[in-house]
Design an enzyme around this catalytic site. Structure first.
Site, short mmCIF file in Angstrom:
data_model
loop_
_atom_site.label_atom_id
_atom_site.label_comp_id
_atom_site.label_asym_id
_atom_site.label_seq_id
_atom_site.Cartn_x
_atom_site.Cartn_y
_atom_site.Cartn_z
N TYR A 232 0.65 -1.28 0.14
CA TYR A 232 -0.07 0.07 -0.05
C TYR A 232 0.66 1.08 0.02
O TYR A 232 0.13 2.37 0.10
CB TYR A 232 -1.07 0.09 1.22
CG TYR A 232 -1.98 -1.25 1.11
CD1 TYR A 232 -2.87 -1.30 0.08
CD2 TYR A 232 -1.65 -2.08 2.17
CE1 TYR A 232 -3.70 -2.64 0.09
CE2 TYR A 232 -2.75 -3.21 2.23
CZ TYR A 232 -3.58 -3.46 1.15
OH TYR A 232 -4.49 -4.35 0.99
N ASN A 288 -8.34 -14.59 -1.98
CA ASN A 288 -8.90 -13.30 -1.48
C ASN A 288 -10.50 -13.40 -1.77
O ASN A 288 -10.87 -13.23 -3.18
CB ASN A 288 -7.92 -12.12 -1.49
CG ASN A 288 -8.46 -10.94 -0.87
OD1 ASN A 288 -9.70 -10.61 -0.95
ND2 ASN A 288 -7.79 -10.51 0.18
#
Length: 325
Positions: A232, A288
């Protein structure tokens, strides 16, 4: 299966509620994902608003139910199946897997057991609850793990995402600290044999004509580990879309990702994380069910590489969920 067209086929009056935030360690990432989903939907003409999963949610669903919900919550709130179960109770449809399949994918040891059952390659592992780790004696347990699985090892929470609490262990002396760091995020640690190779993520979509894979994304973190910061923080990771793989290896990666998606009984959307060894063999690490949607997230990169528009894709998924409901 090749990607179908995403030419707008969305109802003009479609209303979507984007859920983002939550109380997990991934709250900030979730809010960023939610805002991007919100903007993408509004850009293609879908009426959308964003709410947190807090005490105001159920009254809002009862007083003004949306046509469908898009879950942009990461961590346990959005991925362990519990919120999906509540939405089922409320009769509100949502994008993504049902509660049972989400719960299965969220628990990494359970998902890996399914992979083994279906013959899908995944690294050998052991799952250790904190209590058992203490009861059996940490030193003895760690010695046995190294004897059995060898080095290097990957230690990560059995339930969790975004690389939080994960560590690569190349020396046995570093294993105790890695376990302590892991237990800070989850009561159960997953310790698996570390596979050297290329990190690849394959996003799987189903827009109504069966699941298909978007172009694989190759992940090259500057420090060699795709941890929270590398995921991120701009500049810490380089991505290659499509991945720099041979046509044969890319086809095998896609085939394996689709097999993992289907083995877990998933629907609509998922992201399968794999390692491609120098030999070309691909190994599934985890799946995910609420992939990130931030500016550094992998699914939006894959959507763009596949020649699709993110807003159109999300709108199609929301429309499907509404029709399913």
């Amino acid at each position: 299966m090749t990607a179908p067209s995403t030419a707008p086929v969305v109802r003009a009056d479609l209303r979507c509620l984007v859920l983002a935030g939550g109380l997990s360690y991934e709250r900030d990432v979730s809010l960023r994902s939610g805002r991007r989903v919100l903007d993408a939907l509004r850009a293609v003409g879908v009426e959308a608003e964003m709410l947190d999963a807090d005490v105001a949610l159920l009254p809002a669903l009862k007083s003004d139910p949306p046509d469908a919900v898009f879950i942009a919550l990461h961590g346990s709130t959005g991925e362990d199946g519990s919120l999906r179960g509540v939405l089922d109770l409320c009769g509100v449809p949502y994008v993504g897997p049902d509660a049972r399949s989400a719960r299965l994918a969220w628990d990494k040891p359970s998902a890996k057991a399914v992979f083994v059952e279906y013959g899908i390659p995944t690294p050998e592992w052991v799952a250790l609850p904190h209590d058992r780790f203490s009861e059996l004696g940490a030193v003895a347990v760690l010695e046995r793990i190294v004897d059995r699985l060898g080095l290097p090892l990957m230690v990560k929470p059995a339930q969790g995402g975004s690389g939080l609490g994960a560590a690569v262990v190349r020396d046995a002396s570093a294993l105790p600290a890695a376990m302590v760091g892991c237990f800070a995020y989850d009561q159960t640690a997953l310790v698996e044999r570390y596979v050297e190779g290329v990190d690849v993520a394959v996003s799987v979509l189903d827009l109504g004509e069966g699941p298909f894979a978007l172009p694989p994304v190759e992940i090259v973190p500057s420090n060699g580990v795709y941890d929270y910061a590398a995921r991120y923080t701009a500049g810490l990771t380089t991505w290659h879309t499509p991945a720099r793989l041979s046509a044969e290896t890319s086809a095998e990666v896609v085939k394996t990702a689709l097999a993992a998606h289907q083995a877990l009984g998933l629907r609509d959307v998922s992201r399968v994380d794999l390692i491609v060894a120098p030999s070309g063999e691909c190994t599934v690490l985890e799946v995910n069910v609420a992939p990130g949607m931030t500016e550094t997230s992998l699914l939006p990169m894959a959507v763009q590489a596949g020649g699709l528009d993110l807003g159109d894709v999300i709108a199609r998924l929301v429309m499907q969920a509404a029709e399913r409901g």
